[in-house]
Write an enzyme that holds these catalytic residues in place. Structure first.
Site, PDB file in Angstrom:
ATOM      1  N   ASP A 168      27.952 -77.405 -68.097  1.00  7.76           N
ATOM      2  CA  ASP A 168      27.493 -76.612 -69.383  1.00  7.76           C
ATOM      3  C   ASP A 168      28.032 -75.323 -69.448  1.00  7.76           C
ATOM      4  O   ASP A 168      28.149 -74.583 -68.490  1.00  7.76           O
ATOM      5  CB  ASP A 168      25.756 -76.510 -69.094  1.00  7.76           C
ATOM      6  CG  ASP A 168      25.040 -76.824 -70.512  1.00  7.76           C
ATOM      7  OD1 ASP A 168      25.404 -76.124 -71.557  1.00  7.76           O
ATOM      8  OD2 ASP A 168      24.455 -77.685 -70.286  1.00  7.76           O
TER       9      ASP A 168
ATOM     10  N   ASP B 144      27.210 -74.784 -75.089  1.00 11.34           N
ATOM     11  CA  ASP B 144      25.713 -74.103 -75.412  1.00 11.34           C
ATOM     12  C   ASP B 144      25.833 -73.307 -76.597  1.00 11.34           C
ATOM     13  O   ASP B 144      26.350 -72.452 -76.379  1.00 11.34           O
ATOM     14  CB  ASP B 144      25.156 -73.716 -74.034  1.00 11.34           C
ATOM     15  CG  ASP B 144      23.709 -73.612 -74.196  1.00 11.34           C
ATOM     16  OD1 ASP B 144      22.884 -74.339 -74.552  1.00 11.34           O
ATOM     17  OD2 ASP B 144      23.376 -72.059 -74.563  1.00 11.34           O
TER      18      ASP B 144
ATOM     19  N   GLU C 163      27.385 -77.958 -78.993  1.00 11.71           N
ATOM     20  CA  GLU C 163      26.081 -77.935 -79.628  1.00 11.71           C
ATOM     21  C   GLU C 163      25.953 -77.045 -80.911  1.00 11.71           C
ATOM     22  O   GLU C 163      26.086 -75.792 -80.531  1.00 11.71           O
ATOM     23  CB  GLU C 163      25.127 -77.166 -78.644  1.00 11.71           C
ATOM     24  CG  GLU C 163      23.622 -77.446 -78.954  1.00 11.71           C
ATOM     25  CD  GLU C 163      22.638 -76.641 -78.372  1.00 11.71           C
ATOM     26  OE1 GLU C 163      21.218 -77.156 -78.294  1.00 11.71           O
ATOM     27  OE2 GLU C 163      22.916 -75.539 -77.884  1.00 11.71           O
TER      28      GLU C 163
ATOM     29  N   HIS D 214      17.713 -82.784 -73.130  1.00  6.73           N
ATOM     30  CA  HIS D 214      16.800 -81.998 -72.294  1.00  6.73           C
ATOM     31  C   HIS D 214      15.862 -81.014 -73.069  1.00  6.73           C
ATOM     32  O   HIS D 214      15.012 -80.184 -72.748  1.00  6.73           O
ATOM     33  CB  HIS D 214      17.471 -81.069 -71.079  1.00  6.73           C
ATOM     34  CG  HIS D 214      18.455 -80.067 -71.977  1.00  6.73           C
ATOM     35  ND1 HIS D 214      19.408 -80.325 -72.526  1.00  6.73           N
ATOM     36  CD2 HIS D 214      18.360 -78.513 -71.812  1.00  6.73           C
ATOM     37  CE1 HIS D 214      19.966 -79.123 -72.924  1.00  6.73           C
ATOM     38  NE2 HIS D 214      19.162 -78.244 -72.716  1.00  6.73           N
ATOM     39  N   ASP D 215      16.169 -80.949 -74.471  1.00  6.33           N
ATOM     40  CA  ASP D 215      15.425 -79.958 -75.329  1.00  6.33           C
ATOM     41  C   ASP D 215      14.493 -80.704 -76.436  1.00  6.33           C
ATOM     42  O   ASP D 215      14.037 -80.196 -77.209  1.00  6.33           O
ATOM     43  CB  ASP D 215      16.619 -79.296 -76.397  1.00  6.33           C
ATOM     44  CG  ASP D 215      17.226 -78.048 -75.598  1.00  6.33           C
ATOM     45  OD1 ASP D 215      16.786 -77.564 -74.482  1.00  6.33           O
ATOM     46  OD2 ASP D 215      18.488 -77.876 -76.062  1.00  6.33           O
TER      47      ASP D 215
HETATM   48  C1  GLC Z   1      20.642 -74.718 -75.778  1.00  7.54           C
HETATM   49  C2  GLC Z   1      20.029 -75.341 -74.817  1.00  7.54           C
HETATM   50  C3  GLC Z   1      18.535 -75.051 -74.509  1.00  7.54           C
HETATM   51  C4  GLC Z   1      18.320 -73.501 -74.363  1.00  7.54           C
HETATM   52  C5  GLC Z   1      19.170 -72.824 -75.406  1.00  7.54           C
HETATM   53  C6  GLC Z   1      19.355 -71.301 -74.922  1.00  7.54           C
HETATM   54  O1  GLC Z   1      20.212 -74.824 -77.142  1.00  7.54           O
HETATM   55  O2  GLC Z   1      20.293 -76.889 -74.893  1.00  7.54           O
HETATM   56  O3  GLC Z   1      17.931 -75.640 -73.383  1.00  7.54           O
HETATM   57  O4  GLC Z   1      17.231 -73.123 -74.227  1.00  7.54           O
HETATM   58  O5  GLC Z   1      20.363 -73.170 -75.683  1.00  7.54           O
HETATM   59  O6  GLC Z   1      20.334 -71.168 -73.995  1.00  7.54           O
END
Ligand code: GLC
Length: 564
Positions: A98, A200, A257, A330-331
């Site tokens: 990540d 991310d 993402e 995971h979100d």
């Molecule tokens: C992304 C991650 C998430 C995190 C956020 C801030 O969306 O997937 O888990 O809380 O970034 O880093």
């Protein structure tokens, strides 16, 4: 042009804290991951995405990084990481990490130095601004609630900026020295032999430097920080540089993402020449979002969900993007709870959902436990929530006039903790995840939903996933299932989720009766070869098919241009 190597692959996300604990401290770790590589190989996955394992105070479960070049001792050592890279490679699996570079942790030495001297060298690595009229510089609300601005301790009227939690200060990508640090770090990891990154929150690295307040979208007068995204189109300069100086020279695979870009920008971000190899498609995960806060959301409805998937597939195809498809991460809450009504949860609904998701055009990303049919945790009190965003949403629901029971119900439905409960390996204590006390409770369904039991049962969800993954990767079907075009089918049917994958010589029809009632479907041509079926039979008579509740079939038809 030959298709990139990863088009024929299936990816799997590991959330290390909840995957497998090797030392009994209740938290998963890298040796734990390593001990499960054979399980993953047997499942058939080829590309592993490891959520953050860097040194972190874990305010946001590792997405707050205090040292980009060290492994957090909770997860193990750098030797463990190197061994994991080696052992994955040995089994023909690529490992991606990540990359969290929109922000770091407030404990990172850069930020600690910046706080000591906001006007100094490291102050320029972050965003500091004077407050306005006795308050913060503007009305932007952070992703996890509250202002995006946090007062600098010991300084009058000075604030720093954070898109997410206040412990996650945003890095200033406008500053060339910061960008150089990031590039060095990215190259350093790629040189260690990882195959790339899941990137991310990358859309957030460019800020609207006018820092102007936006129209409020919440009763408290704040507006979401994400309202600035349309004003940050010049992000391309940063991403192009990252690509040229780090990613392309290493032939790295990247999955972005990327929320909230307009469709016309898909090729720029994820096309053949895009900044990233691929982008996650989140359209369908957002279909319930009818307001800015969770308590305003509605349960997923079949029609809008199916349309969101079709639309995203068609737009990706038009834009030359080979998307990354998922039903959970995971979100998100568990896909088996989010996309399946609770009363319908079972083998057929879970495998139908798997079938329609994994055979879409694009690279499938599974999330740990999805292959077992893991579902949401039955939260019984707000104290059981660990995730900072869930706690915040609980408070928002109360402030929005919901009763404590309603607020709990909403948060139980959408909490990120649902995906983070420990992986269910066995029917034994703590589901075989740890010999200690798990950091989050294990889902009480573990006596039946677990890897050991499902490995022993040829009719389990896990057994089906193995068949489905093998089908998705069958080299003989690659022209259709990896590279074939996407076209919706049976769109007029109210509860059928169907589409074709079309190649010049053959096509596949993926057909799911996504309902608890059986359905009869007009079907004019011969059924062809049944490649997969989540029931023992497919009932048919001339001109029609009879599909059972949540029946999913994959039919192959040879010959060009086959259509229903
Ligand atoms: C992304 C991650 C998430 C995190 C956020 C801030 O969306 O997937 O888990 O809380 O970034 O880093």
């Amino acid at each position: 042009m030959a298709a990139p190597w990863w088009h024929g692959k299936v990816a799997y996300q590991i959330y290390p804290k909840s995957f497998c604990d090797s030392n009994g401290d209740g938290m998963g770790d890298l040796p734990g991951v390593r001990s499960k590589l054979d399980y993953l190989k047997e499942l058939g996955v080829d590309l592993l995405w490891l959520s953050p394992v860097y040194v972190s105070p874990m305010v946001d479960q590792g997405y707050d990084i205090a040292d980009y070049r060290q492994i957090d001792p909770r997860f193990g050592t750098m030797e463990d990481m190197e061994a994991l890279i080696r052992e994955s490679k040995k089994r023909g699996m690529a490992l991606i990490m990540d990359l969290v570079v929109n922000h770091c942790s407030d404990q990172h030495p850069w930020f600690q130095a910046a706080l000591r001297d906001p006007e100094g060298r490291y102050g320029r690595y972050f965003y500091f601004k004077e407050g306005v009229a006795g308050g913060p510089p503007n009305n932007w609300r952070s992703a996890f609630g509250g202002s995006c601005w946090e007062p600098v301790p010991g300084r009058n009227n000075l604030y720093y900026f954070h898109t997410f939690a206040k412990e996650q200060p945003d890095l200033n990508w406008e500053h060339p020295e910061l960008r150089r640090e990031i590039c060095d770090m990215v190259n350093w990891w790629l040189d260690k032999g990882i195959s790339g990154f899941r990137v991310d929150a990358i859309i957030n690295i460019k800020k609207d430097l006018s820092w102007r307040s936006g129209p409020p979208d919440s009763p408290d007068g704040t507006c979401s920080v994400f309202q600035m995204l349309p004003k940050t189109r010049e992000i391309g300069a940063f991403l192009g540089e990252l690509k040229e100086t780090c990613l392309t020279p290493h032939g790295a695979f990247t999955v972005g993402e990327v929320f909230d870009i307009t469709r016309d920008r898909l090729p720029e971000f994820g096309g053949a020449e895009g900044y990233f190899s691929t982008l996650f498609d989140f359209e369908h995960c957002l279909v319930n979002q009818t307001g800015v806060h969770w308590y305003q959301h509605q349960p997923v409805r079949f029609g809008p969900w199916r349309e969101a998937v079709f639309r995203a597939q068609e737009e990706a195809q038009r834009g030359g993007v080979y998307p990354a498809n998922l039903i959970e991460n995971h979100d998100q809450p568990r896909g088996a709870s989010y996309f399946i009504p609770a009363e319908d949860y079972g083998f057929h609904s879970v495998t139908a959902l798997a079938t329609l998701s994994l055979l879409l055009r694009g690279i499938p990303f599974l999330y740990q436990g999805q292959e077992l049919g893991m579902c949401n945790y039955p939260f019984a009190s707000p104290e059981e929530f660990d995730d900072l965003s869930t706690r915040e949403q609980y408070a928002r629901a109360l402030a929005g006039g919901r009763t404590p029971e309603q607020a709990l119900a909403v948060c139980a439905q959408y909490s990120r903790d649902n995906a983070r409960t420990p992986m269910q390996w066995t029917g034994g204590a703590a589901a075989g995840f740890t010999t200690g006390t798990p950091w989050l409770p294990v889902n009480p369904n573990y006596p039946t939903v677990n890897a050991e039991a499902e490995q022993a049962d040829p009719n389990s969800v896990l057994a089906y996933y193995k068949k489905l993954i093998a089908l998705r990767k069958d080299p003989a079907l690659a022209p259709v299932l990896a590279e074939g075009a996407f076209a919706p089918a049976y769109r007029e049917e109210k509860s059928v989720f169907a589409y074709r994958r079309i190649a010049p010589e053959a096509s596949c029809l993926v057909l799911c009766n996504y309902a608890a009632a059986p359905c009869e479907l007009a079907f004019a041509q011969p059924v062809g070869r049944v490649l997969l079926n989540n029931y023992p039979e497919l009932a048919q008579e001339p001109g029609s098919l009879h599909l059972k509740p949540y029946q999913a079939v994959v039919l192959e038809q040879r010959g060009p241009g086959v259509r229903t």
